[in-house]
Motif scaffolding. Structure first.
Motif, PDB file in Angstrom:
ATOM      1  N   PRO A 147      -2.937 -10.551   2.065  1.00  0.00           N
ATOM      2  CA  PRO A 147      -2.609 -10.855   0.676  1.00  0.00           C
ATOM      3  C   PRO A 147      -2.191 -12.304   0.471  1.00  0.00           C
ATOM      4  CG  PRO A 147      -0.761  -9.780   1.704  1.00  0.00           C
ATOM      5  CD  PRO A 147      -1.873  -9.801   2.730  1.00  0.00           C
ATOM      6  N   PHE A 148      -2.165 -13.097   1.533  1.00  0.00           N
ATOM      7  CA  PHE A 148      -1.610 -14.440   1.472  1.00  0.00           C
ATOM      8  C   PHE A 148      -2.683 -15.516   1.345  1.00  0.00           C
ATOM      9  CE2 PHE A 148       1.330 -11.812   4.017  1.00  0.00           C
ATOM     10  CZ  PHE A 148       2.342 -11.731   3.082  1.00  0.00           C
ATOM     11  N   ASP A 149      -3.166 -15.726   0.126  1.00  0.00           N
ATOM     12  CA  ASP A 149      -4.043 -16.843  -0.211  1.00  0.00           C
ATOM     13  C   ASP A 149      -5.334 -16.899   0.596  1.00  0.00           C
ATOM     14  OD1 ASP A 149      -4.691 -19.082  -1.760  1.00  0.00           O
ATOM     15  OD2 ASP A 149      -3.813 -20.465  -0.319  1.00  0.00           O
ATOM     16  N   VAL A 150      -5.957 -15.774   0.837  1.00  0.00           N
ATOM     17  CA  VAL A 150      -7.257 -15.772   1.501  1.00  0.00           C
ATOM     18  C   VAL A 150      -8.285 -16.254   0.488  1.00  0.00           C
ATOM     19  CG1 VAL A 150      -9.046 -14.338   2.550  1.00  0.00           C
ATOM     20  CG2 VAL A 150      -6.656 -13.948   3.113  1.00  0.00           C
ATOM     21  N   ASP A 151      -8.907 -17.369   0.766  1.00  0.00           N
ATOM     22  CA  ASP A 151      -9.915 -17.966  -0.109  1.00  0.00           C
ATOM     23  C   ASP A 151      -9.403 -18.188  -1.533  1.00  0.00           C
ATOM     24  OD1 ASP A 151     -11.849 -17.911   1.969  1.00  0.00           O
ATOM     25  OD2 ASP A 151     -12.250 -15.819   1.517  1.00  0.00           O
ATOM     26  N   GLY A 152      -8.107 -18.418  -1.667  1.00  0.00           N
ATOM     27  CA  GLY A 152      -7.542 -18.671  -2.987  1.00  0.00           C
ATOM     28  C   GLY A 152      -7.384 -17.442  -3.854  1.00  0.00           C
ATOM     29  N   ARG A 153      -7.542 -16.256  -3.274  1.00  0.00           N
ATOM     30  CA  ARG A 153      -7.433 -15.014  -4.053  1.00  0.00           C
ATOM     31  C   ARG A 153      -5.984 -14.555  -4.092  1.00  0.00           C
ATOM     32  NH1 ARG A 153     -12.235 -11.738  -1.289  1.00  0.00           N
ATOM     33  NH2 ARG A 153     -11.473 -12.919   0.475  1.00  0.00           N
ATOM     34  N   ASN A 154      -5.228 -15.129  -4.982  1.00  0.00           N
ATOM     35  CA  ASN A 154      -3.812 -14.788  -5.157  1.00  0.00           C
ATOM     36  C   ASN A 154      -3.681 -13.842  -6.342  1.00  0.00           C
ATOM     37  OD1 ASN A 154      -2.374 -16.648  -3.193  1.00  0.00           O
ATOM     38  ND2 ASN A 154      -3.730 -18.057  -4.259  1.00  0.00           N
ATOM     39  N   TYR A 155      -4.166 -12.641  -6.191  1.00  0.00           N
ATOM     40  CA  TYR A 155      -4.162 -11.683  -7.283  1.00  0.00           C
ATOM     41  C   TYR A 155      -2.872 -10.871  -7.284  1.00  0.00           C
ATOM     42  CZ  TYR A 155      -9.102 -12.850  -7.252  1.00  0.00           C
ATOM     43  OH  TYR A 155     -10.287 -13.531  -7.279  1.00  0.00           O
ATOM     44  N   ASP A 156      -2.673 -10.119  -8.332  1.00  0.00           N
ATOM     45  CA  ASP A 156      -1.515  -9.240  -8.475  1.00  0.00           C
ATOM     46  C   ASP A 156      -1.823  -7.939  -7.741  1.00  0.00           C
ATOM     47  OD1 ASP A 156       0.494  -7.521  -9.274  1.00  0.00           O
ATOM     48  OD2 ASP A 156       0.081  -7.709 -11.415  1.00  0.00           O
ATOM     49  N   TRP A 157      -1.527  -7.919  -6.452  1.00  0.00           N
ATOM     50  CA  TRP A 157      -1.885  -6.761  -5.613  1.00  0.00           C
ATOM     51  C   TRP A 157      -1.196  -5.495  -6.092  1.00  0.00           C
ATOM     52  CZ3 TRP A 157      -5.958  -8.594  -3.816  1.00  0.00           C
ATOM     53  CH2 TRP A 157      -6.040  -9.889  -3.329  1.00  0.00           C
ATOM     54  N   ALA A 158       0.071  -5.579  -6.469  1.00  0.00           N
ATOM     55  CA  ALA A 158       0.786  -4.391  -6.955  1.00  0.00           C
ATOM     56  C   ALA A 158       0.178  -3.894  -8.261  1.00  0.00           C
ATOM     57  CB  ALA A 158       2.264  -4.710  -7.135  1.00  0.00           C
ATOM     58  N   GLY A 159      -0.189  -4.807  -9.143  1.00  0.00           N
ATOM     59  CA  GLY A 159      -0.823  -4.424 -10.407  1.00  0.00           C
ATOM     60  C   GLY A 159      -2.169  -3.766 -10.192  1.00  0.00           C
ATOM     61  N   LEU A 160      -2.961  -4.310  -9.260  1.00  0.00           N
ATOM     62  CA  LEU A 160      -4.261  -3.714  -8.952  1.00  0.00           C
ATOM     63  C   LEU A 160      -4.090  -2.326  -8.336  1.00  0.00           C
ATOM     64  CD1 LEU A 160      -6.154  -6.822  -7.555  1.00  0.00           C
ATOM     65  CD2 LEU A 160      -6.629  -5.600  -9.692  1.00  0.00           C
ATOM     66  N   ALA A 161      -3.098  -2.184  -7.457  1.00  0.00           N
ATOM     67  CA  ALA A 161      -2.846  -0.880  -6.834  1.00  0.00           C
ATOM     68  C   ALA A 161      -2.441   0.152  -7.881  1.00  0.00           C
ATOM     69  CB  ALA A 161      -1.764  -1.004  -5.772  1.00  0.00           C
ATOM     70  N   ALA A 162      -1.671  -0.274  -8.871  1.00  0.00           N
ATOM     71  CA  ALA A 162      -1.251   0.651  -9.932  1.00  0.00           C
ATOM     72  C   ALA A 162      -2.418   1.021 -10.851  1.00  0.00           C
ATOM     73  CB  ALA A 162      -0.114   0.028 -10.742  1.00  0.00           C
ATOM     74  N   ALA A 163      -3.334   0.092 -11.076  1.00  0.00           N
ATOM     75  CA  ALA A 163      -4.456   0.336 -11.986  1.00  0.00           C
ATOM     76  C   ALA A 163      -5.565   1.155 -11.335  1.00  0.00           C
ATOM     77  CB  ALA A 163      -5.025  -0.991 -12.485  1.00  0.00           C
ATOM     78  N   ALA A 164      -5.761   0.981 -10.033  1.00  0.00           N
ATOM     79  CA  ALA A 164      -6.844   1.672  -9.318  1.00  0.00           C
ATOM     80  C   ALA A 164      -6.317   2.909  -8.599  1.00  0.00           C
ATOM     81  CB  ALA A 164      -7.480   0.719  -8.314  1.00  0.00           C
ATOM     82  N   ASP A 165      -7.243   3.748  -8.187  1.00  0.00           N
ATOM     83  CA  ASP A 165      -6.863   4.920  -7.402  1.00  0.00           C
ATOM     84  C   ASP A 165      -6.771   4.587  -5.919  1.00  0.00           C
ATOM     85  OD1 ASP A 165      -6.945   6.969  -9.568  1.00  0.00           O
ATOM     86  OD2 ASP A 165      -9.008   6.256  -9.700  1.00  0.00           O
ATOM     87  N   THR A 166      -7.561   3.603  -5.502  1.00  0.00           N
ATOM     88  CA  THR A 166      -7.637   3.243  -4.089  1.00  0.00           C
ATOM     89  C   THR A 166      -7.782   1.745  -3.930  1.00  0.00           C
ATOM     90  OG1 THR A 166      -8.792   5.321  -3.617  1.00  0.00           O
ATOM     91  CG2 THR A 166      -8.948   3.603  -1.952  1.00  0.00           C
ATOM     92  N   LEU A 167      -7.058   1.177  -2.978  1.00  0.00           N
ATOM     93  CA  LEU A 167      -7.299  -0.195  -2.549  1.00  0.00           C
ATOM     94  C   LEU A 167      -8.003  -0.106  -1.206  1.00  0.00           C
ATOM     95  CD1 LEU A 167      -4.028  -2.220  -3.294  1.00  0.00           C
ATOM     96  CD2 LEU A 167      -6.136  -2.141  -4.609  1.00  0.00           C
ATOM     97  N   PHE A 168      -9.146  -0.718  -1.108  1.00  0.00           N
ATOM     98  CA  PHE A 168      -9.919  -0.725   0.128  1.00  0.00           C
ATOM     99  C   PHE A 168      -9.721  -2.080   0.789  1.00  0.00           C
ATOM    100  CE2 PHE A 168     -13.736  -1.771   2.532  1.00  0.00           C
ATOM    101  CZ  PHE A 168     -13.810  -0.673   3.366  1.00  0.00           C
ATOM    102  N   ILE A 169      -9.085  -2.095   1.948  1.00  0.00           N
ATOM    103  CA  ILE A 169      -8.824  -3.347   2.657  1.00  0.00           C
ATOM    104  C   ILE A 169     -10.058  -3.742   3.442  1.00  0.00           C
ATOM    105  CG2 ILE A 169      -7.409  -4.512   4.375  1.00  0.00           C
ATOM    106  CD1 ILE A 169      -5.168  -2.508   3.564  1.00  0.00           C
ATOM    107  N   MET A 170     -10.575  -4.912   3.139  1.00  0.00           N
ATOM    108  CA  MET A 170     -11.777  -5.415   3.814  1.00  0.00           C
ATOM    109  C   MET A 170     -11.377  -5.953   5.185  1.00  0.00           C
ATOM    110  SD  MET A 170     -13.850  -7.226   0.690  1.00  0.00           S
ATOM    111  CE  MET A 170     -12.592  -8.438   0.355  1.00  0.00           C
ATOM    112  N   ALA A 171     -11.122  -5.042   6.104  1.00  0.00           N
ATOM    113  CA  ALA A 171     -10.667  -5.421   7.444  1.00  0.00           C
ATOM    114  C   ALA A 171     -11.791  -5.384   8.473  1.00  0.00           C
ATOM    115  CB  ALA A 171      -9.537  -4.497   7.876  1.00  0.00           C
ATOM    116  N   TYR A 172     -13.009  -5.196   8.014  1.00  0.00           N
ATOM    117  CA  TYR A 172     -14.130  -5.108   8.929  1.00  0.00           C
ATOM    118  C   TYR A 172     -14.488  -6.462   9.522  1.00  0.00           C
ATOM    119  CZ  TYR A 172     -16.111  -6.083   4.332  1.00  0.00           C
ATOM    120  OH  TYR A 172     -16.350  -6.588   3.095  1.00  0.00           O
ATOM    121  N   ASP A 173     -14.034  -7.541   8.881  1.00  0.00           N
ATOM    122  CA  ASP A 173     -14.295  -8.885   9.388  1.00  0.00           C
ATOM    123  C   ASP A 173     -13.221  -9.805   8.830  1.00  0.00           C
ATOM    124  OD1 ASP A 173     -15.258 -11.262  10.293  1.00  0.00           O
ATOM    125  OD2 ASP A 173     -17.247 -11.055   9.440  1.00  0.00           O
TER     126      ASP A 173
END
Length: 76
Positions: A43-69
């Motif tokens: 969640p720490f500034d990967v490619d400048g993507r500083n989004y509201d992670w808690a807000g996205l988690a509340a809005a969506a049913d699932t957060l899929f972590i792109m940990a494959y690479d």
């Protein structure tokens, strides 16, 4: 979505609003519908993507972590 965003940018709030509206609309049209959002491996500034992670988690049913690479996006 791969759009650079500084912490607190309006784009982060707009993204949460879009996911929330999408989820509400789909759930209203398709009972049992589910919305997922993919998030970077850190969640720490990967490619400048500083989004509201808690807000996205509340809005969506699932957060899929792109940990494959763990390599950052190229050409984003």
């Amino acid at each position: 979505m791969c759009c650079p965003c500084q912490p607190g940018d309006k784009a982060a709030a707009d993204y949460v609003a879009l996911v929330n509206l999408t989820a509400q609309t789909l759930r209203g049209a398709v009972p049992g519908a589910s919305v997922s959002v993919d998030v970077p491996w850190s969640p720490f500034d990967v490619d400048g993507r500083n989004y509201d992670w808690a807000g996205l988690a509340a809005a969506a049913d699932t957060l899929f972590i792109m940990a494959y690479d763990t390599a950052s996006q190229v050409g984003c």
